[in-house]
Motif scaffolding. Structure first.
Motif, PDB file in Angstrom:
ATOM      1  N   UNK A   1       0.807  13.499   0.301  1.00 52.84           N
ATOM      2  CA  UNK A   1       1.194  12.178  -0.182  1.00 52.84           C
ATOM      3  C   UNK A   1       1.010  12.173  -1.698  1.00 52.84           C
ATOM      4  N   UNK A   2       1.764  11.307  -2.347  1.00 53.99           N
ATOM      5  CA  UNK A   2       1.782  11.272  -3.814  1.00 53.99           C
ATOM      6  C   UNK A   2       1.571   9.843  -4.277  1.00 53.99           C
ATOM      7  N   UNK A   3       0.664   9.640  -5.228  1.00 48.29           N
ATOM      8  CA  UNK A   3       0.464   8.314  -5.810  1.00 48.29           C
ATOM      9  C   UNK A   3       0.908   8.356  -7.264  1.00 48.29           C
ATOM     10  N   UNK A   4       1.726   7.376  -7.657  1.00 45.13           N
ATOM     11  CA  UNK A   4       2.183   7.268  -9.041  1.00 45.13           C
ATOM     12  C   UNK A   4       1.326   6.225  -9.740  1.00 45.13           C
ATOM     13  N   UNK A   5       0.803   6.595 -10.897  1.00 45.73           N
ATOM     14  CA  UNK A   5      -0.180   5.736 -11.575  1.00 45.73           C
ATOM     15  C   UNK A   5       0.154   5.654 -13.059  1.00 45.73           C
ATOM     16  N   UNK A   6       0.044   4.452 -13.661  1.00 46.95           N
ATOM     17  CA  UNK A   6       0.186   4.344 -15.116  1.00 46.95           C
ATOM     18  C   UNK A   6      -1.081   4.856 -15.781  1.00 46.95           C
ATOM     19  N   UNK A   7      -0.942   5.424 -16.969  1.00 48.36           N
ATOM     20  CA  UNK A   7      -2.110   5.983 -17.651  1.00 48.36           C
ATOM     21  C   UNK A   7      -3.026   4.893 -18.198  1.00 48.36           C
ATOM     22  N   UNK A   8      -2.494   3.690 -18.383  1.00 42.34           N
ATOM     23  CA  UNK A   8      -3.251   2.680 -19.129  1.00 42.34           C
ATOM     24  C   UNK A   8      -4.216   1.870 -18.267  1.00 42.34           C
TER      25      UNK A   8
ATOM     26  N   UNK B   1      -0.631  17.977  15.677  1.00 41.01           N
ATOM     27  CA  UNK B   1       0.471  18.267  14.748  1.00 41.01           C
ATOM     28  C   UNK B   1       0.031  17.978  13.305  1.00 41.01           C
ATOM     29  N   UNK B   2      -0.500  16.756  13.054  1.00 38.78           N
ATOM     30  CA  UNK B   2      -0.939  16.480  11.690  1.00 38.78           C
ATOM     31  C   UNK B   2      -2.244  17.222  11.397  1.00 38.78           C
ATOM     32  N   UNK B   3      -2.383  17.665  10.170  1.00 35.53           N
ATOM     33  CA  UNK B   3      -3.556  18.442   9.792  1.00 35.53           C
ATOM     34  C   UNK B   3      -4.780  17.539   9.728  1.00 35.53           C
ATOM     35  N   UNK B   4      -5.952  18.144   9.864  1.00 36.79           N
ATOM     36  CA  UNK B   4      -7.187  17.373   9.701  1.00 36.79           C
ATOM     37  C   UNK B   4      -7.217  16.827   8.278  1.00 36.79           C
TER      38      UNK B   4
ATOM     39  N   UNK C   1      -7.859   4.598  -2.065  1.00 35.48           N
ATOM     40  CA  UNK C   1      -8.295   4.773  -0.670  1.00 35.48           C
ATOM     41  C   UNK C   1      -7.568   3.853   0.320  1.00 35.48           C
ATOM     42  N   UNK C   2      -7.347   2.602  -0.055  1.00 34.94           N
ATOM     43  CA  UNK C   2      -6.672   1.698   0.884  1.00 34.94           C
ATOM     44  C   UNK C   2      -5.188   2.052   1.031  1.00 34.94           C
TER      45      UNK C   2
ATOM     46  N   UNK D   1      -2.009   6.866   6.306  1.00 34.79           N
ATOM     47  CA  UNK D   1      -2.493   7.496   7.537  1.00 34.79           C
ATOM     48  C   UNK D   1      -2.164   6.623   8.746  1.00 34.79           C
ATOM     49  N   UNK D   2      -1.984   5.320   8.491  1.00 35.02           N
ATOM     50  CA  UNK D   2      -1.577   4.415   9.561  1.00 35.02           C
ATOM     51  C   UNK D   2      -0.086   4.493   9.859  1.00 35.02           C
ATOM     52  N   UNK D   3       0.654   5.353   9.169  1.00 36.27           N
ATOM     53  CA  UNK D   3       2.047   5.578   9.527  1.00 36.27           C
ATOM     54  C   UNK D   3       3.075   5.170   8.481  1.00 36.27           C
ATOM     55  N   UNK D   4       2.627   4.600   7.359  1.00 37.37           N
ATOM     56  CA  UNK D   4       3.596   4.186   6.336  1.00 37.37           C
ATOM     57  C   UNK D   4       4.049   5.393   5.518  1.00 37.37           C
ATOM     58  N   UNK D   5       5.324   5.396   5.131  1.00 35.66           N
ATOM     59  CA  UNK D   5       5.833   6.463   4.261  1.00 35.66           C
ATOM     60  C   UNK D   5       5.785   6.049   2.801  1.00 35.66           C
ATOM     61  N   UNK D   6       5.933   4.738   2.570  1.00 39.89           N
ATOM     62  CA  UNK D   6       5.845   4.215   1.207  1.00 39.89           C
ATOM     63  C   UNK D   6       4.866   3.052   1.226  1.00 39.89           C
TER      64      UNK D   6
END
Ligand code: UDP
Ligand code: MG
Length: 322
Positions: free
Chosen positions: A94-101, A1-4, A110-111, A117-122
């Motif tokens: 998935x989306x990562x929010x990052x400050x510019x500074x 079901x989940x993509x490679x 990566x972590x 990938x281990x199942x967390x949504x947030x």
């Protein structure tokens, strides 16, 4: 079901307001990390009405790398709205929010992805230390979170900023929220889903000056409390009731005193003190009411959250090519 994994897309959202001093270093460190991830990426820079060369720098990045997208807002809307605009533009799994500074090290992505990938949504990133911040800022942030959580109905994790990873599900939930008072930290917690928290050391700002000044932070703090709790309204009613009871007791006391001891003209200080005390209480009460009323006023106008001056999409093809 989940993509490679190699089929998956990660979006990085970066709100930037006058960040010309840090963008090159940010882009360099970010690309080092993203190129090593076994998935495709896009970077959405949101220019929050910068007056410096931020937009031009982002455009040169985009010329060199089509996986970069730009959302240029029509003016400075503040970080919360810039984030909202960025999240609307993302397509990633998935989306990562990052400050510019660079206070949020991109090397941690990566972590965060591994936890997702281990199942967390947030994946919340909790600050272990706050390098380069004044004692007063640390103390005020700490006390604020404590008060906020006492008052609000959802638990907003302490020392967790906007730096986090969210799955598509969470982004869809956030994007469906229509309100214009957007206290993102609160909304991130409010939507729920499987949340995990990781610790990290927050670096000092890499270059440039802080863009979130105290007036902005104070406005945000008030927004946090009034958008997530109606308890202050309840508290002023209780305080009002208590004052009325005290006044009632005092009336009885002075009446009895006048009958049995007699009355003199003294007591002027008491009079002034209680006058100021009650006047102050009433003003505070009205102020709190005004905060809520003001927010309702803004919401009922149903204005769009922001206007986009220019949007350059990223060119990472979506997984299903739709
Ligand atoms: N920012 C923004 N609009 C603003 C203020 C700040 O997009 O009106 C961005 C800023 O460019 C940075 C992030 O929000 O990427 C955090 O701002 P800053 O480092 O000044 O504040 P901090 O949260 O570190 O106190
Ligand atoms: Mg910062």
């Amino acid at each position: 079901m989940t993509a490679a994994p190699s089929d998956q897309l990660i979006s990085i959202v970066i709100p930037a307001y006058n960040e010309e001093d840090v963008l090159h270093e940010l882009q360099r460190r970010l690309m080092l990390v993203l190129n090593r991830l076994p998935m495709r990426h896009e970077i959405i820079y949101v220019d929050d009405g910068s007056q410096d060369t931020t937009v031009d720098i982002i455009k040169t990045f985009r010329d060199a790398d089509p996986s970069i997208g730009l959302v240029k807002l029509s003016r400075n809307f503040g970080k919360e709205i810039a984030l909202t605009a960025g999240l609307h533009a993302t397509r990633g799994d998935c989306v990562v929010v990052l400050d510019a500074d660079l206070q949020d090290p991109p090397e941690l992505i990566p972590q965060m992805v591994a936890a997702w990938q281990g199942g967390a949504d947030v994946v919340n990133m909790r600050r272990n230390s706050r390098a380069g911040e004044t004692l007063f800022k640390k103390w005020s942030a700490h006390s604020y979170y404590r008060i906020l959580n006492k008052l609000s109905d959802v638990t907003i994790p302490e020392d967790v900023g906007d730096f986090r990873l969210m799955s598509r599900k969470v982004i869809q939930a956030l994007n469906s929220l229509p309100e214009s008072n957007r206290y993102m930290k609160g909304l991130f917690a409010w939507v729920g889903f499987t949340q995990v928290t990781q610790l990290y050391d927050r670096d000092a700002r890499a270059a440039g000056l802080v863009k979130q000044n105290y007036p902005k932070l104070l406005a945000l703090a008030l927004e946090g409390i009034t958008s997530f709790s109606v308890k202050p309204l309840r508290i002023i009613s209780l305080v009002g009731l208590m004052c009325a009871l005290i006044a009632f007791g005092l009336t009885a006391f002075y009446l009895l005193k006048a009958i049995f001891v007699g009355d003199s003209v003294r007591g002027f200080p008491t009079l002034i003190v209680s006058l100021f005390f009650l006047g102050g209480l009433q003003l505070v009460g009205m102020g709190i009411l005004g905060e809520y009323l003001g927010r309702m006023f803004i919401e009922t106008k149903r204005r769009p959250l922001y206007f986009i001056d220019e949007q350059l999409p990223s060119h990472s093809p979506t997984r299903d090519n739709s």
